[in-house]
Scaffold this active site. Sequence first.
Site, PDB file in Angstrom:
ATOM      1  CE  LYS A  14      -2.287  -1.132   3.817  1.00  0.00           C
ATOM      2  NZ  LYS A  14      -1.626  -2.264   4.346  1.00  0.00           N
ATOM      3  NE  ARG A  89      -4.470  -1.746   9.847  1.00  0.00           N
ATOM      4  CZ  ARG A  89      -3.259  -1.314   9.432  1.00  0.00           C
ATOM      5  NH1 ARG A  89      -3.552  -0.381   8.608  1.00  0.00           N
ATOM      6  NH2 ARG A  89      -2.089  -1.506   9.842  1.00  0.00           N
ATOM      7  NE  ARG A 128       7.372  -2.773   6.088  1.00  0.00           N
ATOM      8  CZ  ARG A 128       5.953  -2.452   5.948  1.00  0.00           C
ATOM      9  NH1 ARG A 128       5.507  -1.748   4.844  1.00  0.00           N
ATOM     10  NH2 ARG A 128       5.249  -2.787   6.825  1.00  0.00           N
ATOM     11  NE  ARG A 134       6.366  -0.572  10.442  1.00  0.00           N
ATOM     12  CZ  ARG A 134       5.165  -0.625   9.918  1.00  0.00           C
ATOM     13  NH1 ARG A 134       5.243  -0.048   8.538  1.00  0.00           N
ATOM     14  NH2 ARG A 134       4.286  -1.167  10.345  1.00  0.00           N
ATOM     15  NE  ARG A 146       2.079  -5.228  11.560  1.00  0.00           N
ATOM     16  CZ  ARG A 146       3.202  -4.808  10.562  1.00  0.00           C
ATOM     17  NH1 ARG A 146       4.256  -5.411  10.880  1.00  0.00           N
ATOM     18  NH2 ARG A 146       2.838  -4.147   9.775  1.00  0.00           N
TER      19      ARG A 146
HETATM   20  O1  C5P Z   1      -0.529   0.916   8.260  1.00  0.00           O
HETATM   21  P1  C5P Z   1       0.657   0.153   9.177  1.00  0.00           P
HETATM   22  O2  C5P Z   1       0.909  -0.993   8.722  1.00  0.00           O
HETATM   23  O3  C5P Z   1       1.703   1.327   8.852  1.00  0.00           O
HETATM   24  O4  C5P Z   1       0.388   0.358  10.548  1.00  0.00           O
HETATM   25  C1  C5P Z   1       1.057  -0.184  11.610  1.00  0.00           C
HETATM   26  C2  C5P Z   1       0.491  -0.094  12.938  1.00  0.00           C
HETATM   27  O5  C5P Z   1      -0.212   1.068  13.171  1.00  0.00           O
HETATM   28  C3  C5P Z   1      -0.546  -1.250  12.689  1.00  0.00           C
HETATM   29  O6  C5P Z   1      -0.318  -2.596  13.046  1.00  0.00           O
HETATM   30  C4  C5P Z   1      -1.393  -1.006  13.903  1.00  0.00           C
HETATM   31  O7  C5P Z   1      -0.729  -1.181  15.250  1.00  0.00           O
HETATM   32  C5  C5P Z   1      -1.463   0.581  13.916  1.00  0.00           C
HETATM   33  N1  C5P Z   1      -2.616   1.329  13.232  1.00  0.00           N
HETATM   34  C6  C5P Z   1      -3.831   1.027  13.802  1.00  0.00           C
HETATM   35  N2  C5P Z   1      -4.816   1.743  12.949  1.00  0.00           N
HETATM   36  C7  C5P Z   1      -4.701   2.231  11.976  1.00  0.00           C
HETATM   37  C8  C5P Z   1      -3.443   2.102  11.148  1.00  0.00           C
HETATM   38  C9  C5P Z   1      -2.418   1.710  12.069  1.00  0.00           C
HETATM   39  O8  C5P Z   1      -4.229   0.764  15.004  1.00  0.00           O
HETATM   40  N3  C5P Z   1      -5.900   2.540  11.134  1.00  0.00           N
HETATM   41 MG    MG Z   2       2.166   1.038   5.263  1.00  0.00          MG
END
Ligand code: C5P
Ligand code: MG
Length: 192
Positions: A14, A89, A128, A134, A146
């Site tokens: 994404k 989400r 990554r 991260r 996740r």
């Molecule tokens: O989108 P991304 O994978 O970068 O998000 C990293 C973390 O941020 C997720 O695993 C989650 O813990 C948190 N997150 C969330 N709600 C969202 C976007 C991200 O809790 N809408």
């Molecule tokens: Mg991302």
Amino acid sequence: MINLILFGPPGSGKGTQASKLVEQYNLMHISTGDLFRYEMGNDTPLGKEAKSYISKGELVPDSVTIGMLKNKVNANPDVPGFIFDGFPRTVNQAEALDEFLGSKNEKVTALISLGVKDEELISRLLERGKTSGRADDSDESIIKNRLEVYKSETTPVFDYYNEKMMARKVDGHGTIAQIFTRLCHVIDEVAV
Ligand code: C5P
Ligand code: MG
């Protein structure tokens, strides 16, 4: 205005694709994950709260995430549209987004879902993690959590927009350029 939700599991590409799409379509990229990481990097109260969830691969509570997203959109009133990456989400977040955009006489144009199989997601995320710094990319058990959270809490967001005939699927396997081309085809269809 074009308001695209770029959807898909962690590691589906994404962020990578959003960076290319914003140039092609002159949109603003909003990644809620990036916003949380910025707050964590600055050790703000929001960052501290987010970290307690992100470090475990859990979702930050909807109220926190929705508030942050609204602030970001409201701070950019003059852009021609947005690519939402990593948001919504949960169905609750999707409903809040629809209501929020509706209050501005705007709406989601489409949700585009990148499909990638689990084995590839895990290997992409571990790869990554070697350079991203991260913590949530470096530990296989956090990655698996996740993916579980994605399946239980986030896939219903696809169904939510699919019922409204607003969801599209794109194959997320292949090269960055191939996937980009597929996405552009879909966007050129939906954003007319
Ligand atoms: O989108 P991304 O994978 O970068 O998000 C990293 C973390 O941020 C997720 O695993 C989650 O813990 C948190 N997150 C969330 N709600 C969202 C976007 C991200 O809790 N809408
Ligand atoms: Mg991302």
